[in-house]
Design a protein around this motif. Structure first.
Motif, PDB file in Angstrom:
ATOM      1  N   PRO A  77       1.654  -8.415  36.413  1.00 43.40           N
ATOM      2  CA  PRO A  77       1.630  -9.494  35.413  1.00 43.40           C
ATOM      3  C   PRO A  77       1.744  -8.960  33.982  1.00 43.40           C
ATOM      4  CG  PRO A  77      -0.562  -9.146  36.327  1.00 43.40           C
ATOM      5  CD  PRO A  77       0.377  -8.256  37.088  1.00 43.40           C
ATOM      6  N   HIS A  78       2.233  -9.819  33.111  1.00 45.32           N
ATOM      7  CA  HIS A  78       2.440  -9.466  31.702  1.00 45.32           C
ATOM      8  C   HIS A  78       1.144  -9.006  31.052  1.00 45.32           C
ATOM      9  CE1 HIS A  78       2.848 -10.515  27.367  1.00 45.32           C
ATOM     10  NE2 HIS A  78       3.991  -9.872  27.535  1.00 45.32           N
ATOM     11  N   ALA A  79       0.036  -9.665  31.379  1.00 44.19           N
ATOM     12  CA  ALA A  79      -1.255  -9.324  30.764  1.00 44.19           C
ATOM     13  C   ALA A  79      -1.650  -7.873  31.061  1.00 44.19           C
ATOM     14  CB  ALA A  79      -2.333 -10.279  31.262  1.00 44.19           C
ATOM     15  N   LYS A  80      -1.338  -7.376  32.244  1.00 40.78           N
ATOM     16  CA  LYS A  80      -1.680  -5.991  32.577  1.00 40.78           C
ATOM     17  C   LYS A  80      -0.762  -4.999  31.872  1.00 40.78           C
ATOM     18  CE  LYS A  80      -3.951  -6.190  37.020  1.00 40.78           C
ATOM     19  NZ  LYS A  80      -3.935  -5.714  38.408  1.00 40.78           N
ATOM     20  N   ILE A  81       0.521  -5.338  31.799  1.00 40.65           N
ATOM     21  CA  ILE A  81       1.488  -4.425  31.190  1.00 40.65           C
ATOM     22  C   ILE A  81       1.192  -4.230  29.710  1.00 40.65           C
ATOM     23  CG2 ILE A  81       3.933  -4.156  30.552  1.00 40.65           C
ATOM     24  CD1 ILE A  81       3.616  -3.617  33.431  1.00 40.65           C
ATOM     25  N   VAL A  82       0.845  -5.298  29.007  1.00 42.58           N
ATOM     26  CA  VAL A  82       0.660  -5.191  27.554  1.00 42.58           C
ATOM     27  C   VAL A  82      -0.764  -4.839  27.149  1.00 42.58           C
ATOM     28  CG1 VAL A  82       2.545  -6.780  27.072  1.00 42.58           C
ATOM     29  CG2 VAL A  82       0.223  -7.662  27.223  1.00 42.58           C
ATOM     30  N   ASP A  83      -1.652  -4.642  28.104  1.00 38.53           N
ATOM     31  CA  ASP A  83      -3.028  -4.270  27.769  1.00 38.53           C
ATOM     32  C   ASP A  83      -3.139  -2.744  27.747  1.00 38.53           C
ATOM     33  OD1 ASP A  83      -5.710  -4.020  27.350  1.00 38.53           O
ATOM     34  OD2 ASP A  83      -6.338  -5.092  29.157  1.00 38.53           O
ATOM     35  N   PRO A  84      -3.267  -2.128  26.558  1.00 32.49           N
ATOM     36  CA  PRO A  84      -3.312  -0.665  26.507  1.00 32.49           C
ATOM     37  C   PRO A  84      -4.567  -0.070  27.127  1.00 32.49           C
ATOM     38  CG  PRO A  84      -3.521  -1.602  24.293  1.00 32.49           C
ATOM     39  CD  PRO A  84      -3.309  -2.736  25.241  1.00 32.49           C
ATOM     40  N   LYS A  85      -5.582  -0.896  27.392  1.00 36.54           N
ATOM     41  CA  LYS A  85      -6.812  -0.376  27.992  1.00 36.54           C
ATOM     42  C   LYS A  85      -6.636  -0.097  29.480  1.00 36.54           C
ATOM     43  CE  LYS A  85      -9.679  -2.834  24.709  1.00 36.54           C
ATOM     44  NZ  LYS A  85     -10.511  -4.009  24.516  1.00 36.54           N
ATOM     45  N   ILE A  86      -5.664  -0.750  30.114  1.00 34.58           N
ATOM     46  CA  ILE A  86      -5.433  -0.539  31.544  1.00 34.58           C
ATOM     47  C   ILE A  86      -4.611   0.731  31.708  1.00 34.58           C
ATOM     48  CG2 ILE A  86      -4.355  -1.467  33.621  1.00 34.58           C
ATOM     49  CD1 ILE A  86      -5.055  -4.234  32.610  1.00 34.58           C
ATOM     50  N   ARG A  87      -5.201   1.702  32.413  1.00 35.38           N
ATOM     51  CA  ARG A  87      -4.546   2.998  32.558  1.00 35.38           C
ATOM     52  C   ARG A  87      -4.306   3.371  34.006  1.00 35.38           C
ATOM     53  NH1 ARG A  87      -7.591   6.317  27.784  1.00 35.38           N
ATOM     54  NH2 ARG A  87      -6.856   4.974  26.107  1.00 35.38           N
ATOM     55  N   ALA A  88      -4.245   2.386  34.873  1.00 37.12           N
ATOM     56  CA  ALA A  88      -3.922   2.652  36.269  1.00 37.12           C
ATOM     57  C   ALA A  88      -2.497   3.190  36.350  1.00 37.12           C
ATOM     58  CB  ALA A  88      -4.069   1.383  37.100  1.00 37.12           C
ATOM     59  N   TYR A  89      -2.278   4.151  37.224  1.00 37.78           N
ATOM     60  CA  TYR A  89      -0.992   4.849  37.278  1.00 37.78           C
ATOM     61  C   TYR A  89       0.205   3.905  37.422  1.00 37.78           C
ATOM     62  CZ  TYR A  89       2.592   8.180  38.569  1.00 37.78           C
ATOM     63  OH  TYR A  89       3.750   8.905  38.614  1.00 37.78           O
ATOM     64  N   PRO A  90       0.204   2.944  38.373  1.00 39.08           N
ATOM     65  CA  PRO A  90       1.387   2.071  38.497  1.00 39.08           C
ATOM     66  C   PRO A  90       1.649   1.252  37.238  1.00 39.08           C
ATOM     67  CG  PRO A  90      -0.112   1.736  40.349  1.00 39.08           C
ATOM     68  CD  PRO A  90      -0.795   2.634  39.390  1.00 39.08           C
ATOM     69  N   VAL A  91       0.593   0.834  36.558  1.00 36.92           N
ATOM     70  CA  VAL A  91       0.756   0.044  35.332  1.00 36.92           C
ATOM     71  C   VAL A  91       1.339   0.915  34.225  1.00 36.92           C
ATOM     72  CG1 VAL A  91      -0.468  -1.295  33.571  1.00 36.92           C
ATOM     73  CG2 VAL A  91      -1.115  -1.522  35.963  1.00 36.92           C
ATOM     74  N   VAL A  92       0.831   2.141  34.096  1.00 37.15           N
ATOM     75  CA  VAL A  92       1.316   3.044  33.045  1.00 37.15           C
ATOM     76  C   VAL A  92       2.785   3.389  33.279  1.00 37.15           C
ATOM     77  CG1 VAL A  92       1.060   5.355  32.063  1.00 37.15           C
ATOM     78  CG2 VAL A  92      -0.956   3.966  32.516  1.00 37.15           C
ATOM     79  N   VAL A  93       3.162   3.650  34.522  1.00 31.81           N
ATOM     80  CA  VAL A  93       4.555   3.981  34.835  1.00 31.81           C
ATOM     81  C   VAL A  93       5.457   2.798  34.493  1.00 31.81           C
ATOM     82  CG1 VAL A  93       6.160   4.468  36.715  1.00 31.81           C
ATOM     83  CG2 VAL A  93       4.002   5.701  36.567  1.00 31.81           C
ATOM     84  N   ALA A  94       5.050   1.596  34.881  1.00 28.37           N
ATOM     85  CA  ALA A  94       5.853   0.405  34.576  1.00 28.37           C
ATOM     86  C   ALA A  94       5.921   0.164  33.072  1.00 28.37           C
ATOM     87  CB  ALA A  94       5.254  -0.813  35.288  1.00 28.37           C
TER      88      ALA A  94
END
Length: 194
Positions: A77-94
């Protein structure tokens, strides 16, 4: 204290008294003829280029809508991609991949502005995402390694092999004596301990 507010008629009368009674037109002088339209000159090319650029920009979605569209296409989701606090590997790669896409699609956009698109991401993190697009060095081809070994069997020195094969001398060392670098590093560490 009484203030007098002049009426519109008084204002008009004062204006006529101070500035004269309207504009005087000299009828003896002919009005200027309209100049013919000048032909397009090369100096106008930048104006045409700017208009073409603005037409392309109008066709292209805004950067924020592009990010939303790409998020809809992915599983995240957009909210996860644009949240710099989320540093889970799949999110960071995307996120890093999307940052590179935004820069490729909007090359005039600064890294600070791209960071704002991604929830206030620091510009250095955006620049770091650009580094990931360069392919990593995968070594030299197998036929080149065989050529290096063949030249060594002929008795050539490392600098001679490097020149003949078109590689660096340290690359020749790496493939002919693979443990050499580790041994040298070990010796350096032991010397540093003394």
């Amino acid at each position: 204290m009484n203030l007098h507010v002049p009426s519109p008629a008084e204002i008009t009368a004062r204006r006529a008294r101070l500035m004269g009674s309207g504009r005087v037109v000299n009828l003896a002088v002919k009005p200027k003829e309209q100049q013919p339209k000048r032909p397009d000159s090369p100096a106008d090319a930048h104006v045409k280029a700017y208009r073409e650029f603005m037409a392309k920009v109008a066709e292209c979605p805004s950067a924020s809508s592009y990010v939303r569209m790409r998020c809809k296409m992915s599983d995240l989701p957009h909210a996860k991609i644009v949240d710099p606090k989320i540093r889970a590997y799949p999110v960071v790669v995307a996120r890093r991949q999307l940052i590179r896409e935004v820069k490729a699609r909007y090359p005039q956009m600064s890294s600070v502005r791209i960071g704002w698109l991604f929830g206030g991401l620091h510009h250095s993190a955006v620049l770091d995402a650009f580094k990931g697009e360069a392919p990593r060095w995968q070594g030299i081809p197998a036929d080149k390694v065989e050529e290096i070994k063949r030249l060594r069997s002929k008795g050539l020195t490392y600098p001679q092999i490097a020149e003949a094969a078109g590689v660096n001398r340290t690359t020749v060392q790496k493939y002919l004596n693979p443990g050499l670098r580790e041994r040298e590093n070990l010796r350096r560490r032991e010397r540093a301990k003394r």
